[in-house]
Design a protein around this motif. Structure first.
Motif, PDB file in Angstrom:
ATOM      1  N   MET A 115     -47.136  15.042 -45.863  1.00  0.00           N
ATOM      2  CA  MET A 115     -46.473  16.349 -45.803  1.00  0.00           C
ATOM      3  C   MET A 115     -44.958  16.180 -45.734  1.00  0.00           C
ATOM      4  O   MET A 115     -44.209  16.961 -46.323  1.00  0.00           O
ATOM      5  N   ARG A 120     -53.070  19.292 -49.770  1.00  0.00           N
ATOM      6  CA  ARG A 120     -54.492  19.535 -49.499  1.00  0.00           C
ATOM      7  C   ARG A 120     -55.335  19.254 -50.740  1.00  0.00           C
ATOM      8  O   ARG A 120     -56.431  18.705 -50.652  1.00  0.00           O
ATOM      9  N   SER A 130     -54.484  18.966 -43.681  1.00  0.00           N
ATOM     10  CA  SER A 130     -53.144  19.497 -43.957  1.00  0.00           C
ATOM     11  C   SER A 130     -53.125  21.010 -43.817  1.00  0.00           C
ATOM     12  O   SER A 130     -54.074  21.698 -44.193  1.00  0.00           O
ATOM     13  N   ILE A 144     -51.569  12.161 -42.989  1.00  0.00           N
ATOM     14  CA  ILE A 144     -51.364  13.523 -43.487  1.00  0.00           C
ATOM     15  C   ILE A 144     -49.961  14.012 -43.166  1.00  0.00           C
ATOM     16  O   ILE A 144     -49.321  14.701 -43.969  1.00  0.00           O
ATOM     17  N   VAL A 145     -49.430  13.652 -41.984  1.00  0.00           N
ATOM     18  CA  VAL A 145     -48.065  14.050 -41.633  1.00  0.00           C
ATOM     19  C   VAL A 145     -47.062  13.341 -42.545  1.00  0.00           C
ATOM     20  O   VAL A 145     -46.096  13.946 -43.010  1.00  0.00           O
ATOM     21  N   SER A 199     -45.490  18.017 -37.726  1.00  0.00           N
ATOM     22  CA  SER A 199     -46.926  18.141 -37.498  1.00  0.00           C
ATOM     23  C   SER A 199     -47.559  18.720 -38.760  1.00  0.00           C
ATOM     24  O   SER A 199     -46.859  19.111 -39.696  1.00  0.00           O
ATOM     25  N   ASN A 200     -48.891  18.797 -38.763  1.00  0.00           N
ATOM     26  CA  ASN A 200     -49.575  19.286 -39.958  1.00  0.00           C
ATOM     27  C   ASN A 200     -49.730  20.806 -39.982  1.00  0.00           C
ATOM     28  O   ASN A 200     -50.277  21.350 -40.937  1.00  0.00           O
ATOM     29  N   CYS A 256     -40.882  18.617 -41.243  1.00  0.00           N
ATOM     30  CA  CYS A 256     -42.291  18.551 -40.842  1.00  0.00           C
ATOM     31  C   CYS A 256     -42.468  17.495 -39.759  1.00  0.00           C
ATOM     32  O   CYS A 256     -42.139  16.327 -39.970  1.00  0.00           O
TER      33      CYS A 256
END
Length: 415
Positions: A310, A229, A196, A306-307, A332-333, A330
């Motif tokens: 987020m 994170r 992240s 992770i995306v 992308s990371n 969001c």
């Protein structure tokens, strides 16, 4: 830059309005000019302001003339409406960080700006002129006759400016829904796809500083996103434990038949009728292959995971930022999109739809959580995954938030 140094030199003769008659302030007008500039150009601009005011011109700028306790948008709207003209100090920093903000705000105030002349001042050569100022004749700060030209413009009544150095302001085709400069993760360089991004919460970016009244809301929103994170430590250990369990299961799957046959296999080994290495090597090969497959699937899933996490965090952050007419998105990371958009009309639509204010507000908050990130990305990219709705929404010329939610619900995307 000779002219800039001259303006900052206290020995230079101040601007003199004796050749011009100061325009009278009409009803509702308190200032001759509202000046917008970047904080990096503070010294040059305030030297100019002092000279303009020494000539009798009434100058408005945000550090001094905005009313404490009111929102920046209300202050800016009133100050522009109370001024005869708008002067923009164009520098690379202004164009980079402030123009998108000013452009978006101007669209909201186009009624009061419709006949307000814009006076662009090019602070140094080579500055990229924003597209919506290209139709104006700008003044150059290093022009030897800059002072006289500026006074001529500021002292010329608005209705006479068509034959002067600038033309009356024409409302740009930019409106509510303007995309601002994206935020890039501070750890973007070398960031793994399954990790992240971290975003700075130390300082509010220039383009948001004048929009967001409560800067702590921005910092809290960023902290919510950065929390992904920290939460990943638990997730990584959990997934590592799962990998160990899968490996053990594979081992047991392979060796259970051998254990069941126990004595027979032991007897074969003792009589050297069964090569132990020939049995172990295929087992180790299968275990290694299973571990590699598990690792590959883990990494592939981590990228999407992770995306998704987020995006959920951005949805929570938007619960705070939407109050300041800002949304994050969001895709992308490593990057967060930003748009300046008012959701007041959409919120009222939710309340009317559910015929109960409490229920309507609760559903609106829930929609923000689930859909605001995707909506922001679509606004920023100027592309929606469905045709433009036939009915007009709350965002002129584009899909508004409640229309976007309606389309997503038709796809059973409420999750």
């Amino acid at each position: 830059m000779e002219e800039i140094s001259l303006l900052q030199d206290p020995e230079v003769q101040p601007l003199s309005p004796f050749s011009y008659v100061l325009p009278s302030l009409r009803d509702g007008e308190s200032y001759h000019v509202f000046i917008s500039y970047s904080s990096t150009d503070y010294q040059w601009t305030h030297s100019l302001i002092e000279q303009l005011e020494s000539c009798g011109l009434q100058v408005c700028y945000h550090e001094r003339d905005f009313t404490p306790g009111r929102s920046v948008l209300e202050n800016m709207s009133d100050c522009i409406q109370e001024s005869q003209k708008v002067l923009l100090v164009l520098s690379p920093e202004f164009v980079r960080s402030r123009w998108c903000l000013l452009e978006a705000n101007m669209s909201l105030f186009r009624d009061c700006l419709e006949r307000k002349p814009i006076v662009p001042v090019l602070l140094e050569p080579g500055v990229s002129i924003p597209l919506h100022l290209c139709h104006l004749t700008y003044l150059e700060a290093n022009d030897p006759d800059f002072k006289n030209k500026l006074l001529k413009v500021l002292c010329t009544p608005n209705q006479q400016l068509q034959s002067s150095t600038v033309v009356p302001f024409q409302p740009p085709s930019i409106y509510n829904g303007k995309a601002l400069q994206p935020l890039t993760a501070v750890n973007a360089e070398g960031l793994y796809k399954w990790d992240s991004g971290q975003f700075s919460d130390m300082e509010v970016p220039d383009q948001l500083r004048l929009i967001i009244e409560d800067h702590e809301k921005y910092r809290e929103a960023v902290r919510i996103i950065n929390g992904i994170r920290e939460n990943r430590v638990y997730t990584v250990w959990t997934r590592a434990l799962m990998a160990v369990i899968v490996t053990i299961v594979l081992l047991l799957t392979i060796f259970i038949p051998s254990l069941l046959m126990g004595s027979k296999i032991a007897d074969l080994i003792m009589h050297k009728k069964l090569d132990l290495s020939a049995a172990i090597i295929p087992c180790l090969y299968c275990v290694s292959l299973g571990a590699i497959i598990q690792l590959r699937l883990w990494k592939k899933d981590e990228v999407n995971y992770i995306v998704r996490e987020m995006q959920k965090a951005v949805g929570k952050a938007n619960l705070l930022l939407s109050q300041e007419k800002v949304l994050m998105g969001c895709c992308s990371n490593s990057q967060i999109y930003l748009v300046y958009v008012s959701l007041d009309g959409c919120k009222q639509e939710f309340i009317q739809t559910f015929s109960d204010q409490d229920v309507g507000e609760e559903m609106f908050q829930r929609a923000l959580m689930f859909f605001s990130s995707g909506y922001t990305c679509c606004l920023a990219k100027r592309h929606f995954p469905f045709p433009q709705p036939s009915s007009s929404g709350h965002l002129e010329g584009r899909v508004c938030f409640c229309q976007y939610v309606s389309q997503q619900l038709r796809k059973d995307k409420w999750e």
